[in-house]
Design a protein around this motif. Structure first.
Motif, PDB file in Angstrom:
ATOM      1  N   LEU A   4       0.822  -1.378   0.339  1.00 50.28           N
ATOM      2  CA  LEU A   4       0.159  -0.306   0.077  1.00 50.28           C
ATOM      3  C   LEU A   4       0.711   1.323  -0.380  1.00 50.28           C
ATOM      4  O   LEU A   4       0.119   2.473  -0.383  1.00 50.28           O
ATOM      5  N   VAL A   5       2.098   1.234   0.919  1.00 53.19           N
ATOM      6  CA  VAL A   5       2.945   2.250   0.558  1.00 53.19           C
ATOM      7  C   VAL A   5       3.415   2.808  -0.587  1.00 53.19           C
ATOM      8  O   VAL A   5       3.811   3.847  -1.292  1.00 53.19           O
ATOM      9  N   LYS A   9       1.894   5.857  -2.787  1.00 55.38           N
ATOM     10  CA  LYS A   9       2.797   7.074  -2.708  1.00 55.38           C
ATOM     11  C   LYS A   9       2.568   8.029  -4.135  1.00 55.38           C
ATOM     12  O   LYS A   9       2.453   8.322  -4.607  1.00 55.38           O
ATOM     13  N   GLY A  10       2.447   9.465  -3.260  1.00 52.43           N
ATOM     14  CA  GLY A  10       2.390  10.315  -4.304  1.00 52.43           C
ATOM     15  C   GLY A  10       0.621  11.115  -5.033  1.00 52.43           C
ATOM     16  O   GLY A  10       0.245  11.851  -5.334  1.00 52.43           O
ATOM     17  N   ARG A  11      -0.605   9.760  -4.350  1.00 56.76           N
ATOM     18  CA  ARG A  11      -1.368  10.113  -4.774  1.00 56.76           C
ATOM     19  C   ARG A  11      -2.585  10.441  -3.610  1.00 56.76           C
ATOM     20  O   ARG A  11      -1.556  10.502  -2.187  1.00 56.76           O
ATOM     21  N   PHE A  12      -3.425  11.434  -4.079  1.00 51.87           N
ATOM     22  CA  PHE A  12      -4.522  11.423  -2.637  1.00 51.87           C
ATOM     23  C   PHE A  12      -5.236  10.405  -2.677  1.00 51.87           C
ATOM     24  O   PHE A  12      -6.047  10.061  -3.834  1.00 51.87           O
ATOM     25  N   ILE A  13      -5.284  10.152  -1.349  1.00 52.89           N
ATOM     26  CA  ILE A  13      -5.876   8.691  -0.652  1.00 52.89           C
ATOM     27  C   ILE A  13      -7.481   8.643  -0.230  1.00 52.89           C
ATOM     28  O   ILE A  13      -7.942   9.389   1.119  1.00 52.89           O
ATOM     29  N   ASP A  46      -5.096  10.841 -12.785  1.00 50.49           N
ATOM     30  CA  ASP A  46      -3.472  10.331 -11.946  1.00 50.49           C
ATOM     31  C   ASP A  46      -3.245  10.295 -10.306  1.00 50.49           C
ATOM     32  O   ASP A  46      -2.304   9.776  -9.924  1.00 50.49           O
ATOM     33  N   ARG A  47      -3.829  11.656  -9.520  1.00 49.07           N
ATOM     34  CA  ARG A  47      -3.504  11.806  -8.917  1.00 49.07           C
ATOM     35  C   ARG A  47      -4.238  11.456  -7.459  1.00 49.07           C
ATOM     36  O   ARG A  47      -3.783  11.394  -5.834  1.00 49.07           O
ATOM     37  N   VAL A  48      -5.747  10.826  -7.466  1.00 50.84           N
ATOM     38  CA  VAL A  48      -6.659  10.587  -6.678  1.00 50.84           C
ATOM     39  C   VAL A  48      -6.637   9.086  -6.100  1.00 50.84           C
ATOM     40  O   VAL A  48      -5.940   7.874  -7.804  1.00 50.84           O
ATOM     41  N   PHE A 190      -9.918  17.688  -2.748  1.00 44.58           N
ATOM     42  CA  PHE A 190      -9.122  16.184  -3.272  1.00 44.58           C
ATOM     43  C   PHE A 190      -8.415  18.207  -3.822  1.00 44.58           C
ATOM     44  O   PHE A 190      -6.979  19.299  -3.729  1.00 44.58           O
ATOM     45  N   LYS A 191      -8.926  19.495  -3.937  1.00 39.85           N
ATOM     46  CA  LYS A 191      -8.366  20.485  -4.932  1.00 39.85           C
ATOM     47  C   LYS A 191      -7.858  21.878  -3.644  1.00 39.85           C
ATOM     48  O   LYS A 191      -7.677  22.807  -3.529  1.00 39.85           O
ATOM     49  N   ASP A 192      -8.956  22.129  -3.050  1.00 40.46           N
ATOM     50  CA  ASP A 192      -9.004  22.669  -1.876  1.00 40.46           C
ATOM     51  C   ASP A 192      -8.077  22.510  -0.214  1.00 40.46           C
ATOM     52  O   ASP A 192      -8.482  22.070   0.248  1.00 40.46           O
ATOM     53  N   ASP A 193      -6.981  22.519  -0.237  1.00 37.33           N
ATOM     54  CA  ASP A 193      -5.987  22.478   1.135  1.00 37.33           C
ATOM     55  C   ASP A 193      -6.397  23.342   1.683  1.00 37.33           C
ATOM     56  O   ASP A 193      -6.238  22.623   3.000  1.00 37.33           O
TER      57      ASP A 193
END
Length: 230
Positions: A4-5, A9-13, A46-48, A190-193
């Motif tokens: 899972l690591v 990696k590098g994704r929003f989970i 690609d990100r989530v 996802f978009k609004d930090d």
């Protein structure tokens, strides 16, 4: 864990934790909303990532593998499960999983008292769930802060609109989440930090009120009151 690591990696989970042993949690609607989310753009796809901690093809639940395959997202979702009666992982592994996640998400049709939402908030995870039953209170309501009654705790996440309600044979009601709105809320999270950071801070304060020491103290006080009354 190591698998899972590498996968996360590098994704929003987005993480879902519940047993796939009935139709109440509506994980199929979560998969449908997630499909709408990742179809929004290549960047989001690609990100989530969606991770579901439940048996994907339980005998009394949904065949989530087949649903994911039909939706064309089989390569964009992962599953984990354990061997106890609710098919979940150990407390230690659940803790690790949640700490690797960015947001807790569900499409549940009703809840009594959702421990999984509280577990997520206890480590600062914002939540996204349907606006129904106790979820409205757990996530959306502004409440007094127990450590300082002059202050309040704001929302701990986003509430998705309800598309329809239906009644079961036992005369209880269930709610079907609006999949478009659930997908929209996932996109916003996802978009609004800044929004996510605020929800995370609120989540920690909210969950702190339900620590073992505080809840046990309240029960002890209540039981003593009952004992004196009797």
């Amino acid at each position: 864990r190591h698998h899972l690591v590498n996968l996360f990696k590098g994704r929003f989970i987005f993480t879902f934790i519940w047993a796939n042993i009935s139709f109440r949690k509506r994980p199929e609607r979560l998969l449908e909303a997630y499909t709408k989310l990742i179809n929004e753009s290549k960047m989001i796809k690609d990100r989530v990532w969606l991770h579901m901690n439940c048996i994907p093809n339980g005998t009394t639940g949904f065949d989530l593998l087949q649903i994911a395959d039909d939706l064309g997202i089989k390569e964009n979702v992962s599953f984990s499960y354990g061997m106890n009666r609710s098919n979940t992982l150990s407390d230690e592994l659940i803790n690790i999983l949640l700490n690797m996640s960015d947001c807790f998400v569900s499409a549940t049709s009703s809840e009594g008292m959702s421990i999984n939402h509280l577990l997520s908030m206890a480590i600062g995870l914002p939540c996204i769930s349907p606006n129904n039953t106790v979820i409205t209170e757990l996530i959306g309501e502004i409440i007094p802060y127990s450590n300082n009654p002059n202050k309040t705790i704001g929302p701990r996440g986003l509430l998705a609109n309800i598309q329809a309600d239906y009644m079961l044979q036992d005369l209880t009601y269930r709610s079907l989440v609006d999949e478009e709105d659930l997908a929209f809320n996932m996109s916003q999270m996802f978009k609004d930090d800044k929004m996510r950071e605020q929800y995370s801070s609120n989540a920690l304060k909210f969950a702190d009120q339900y620590s073992w020491s505080k809840i046990c103290g309240q029960w002890d006080k209540l039981l003593k009151t009952i004992s004196i009354a009797m």
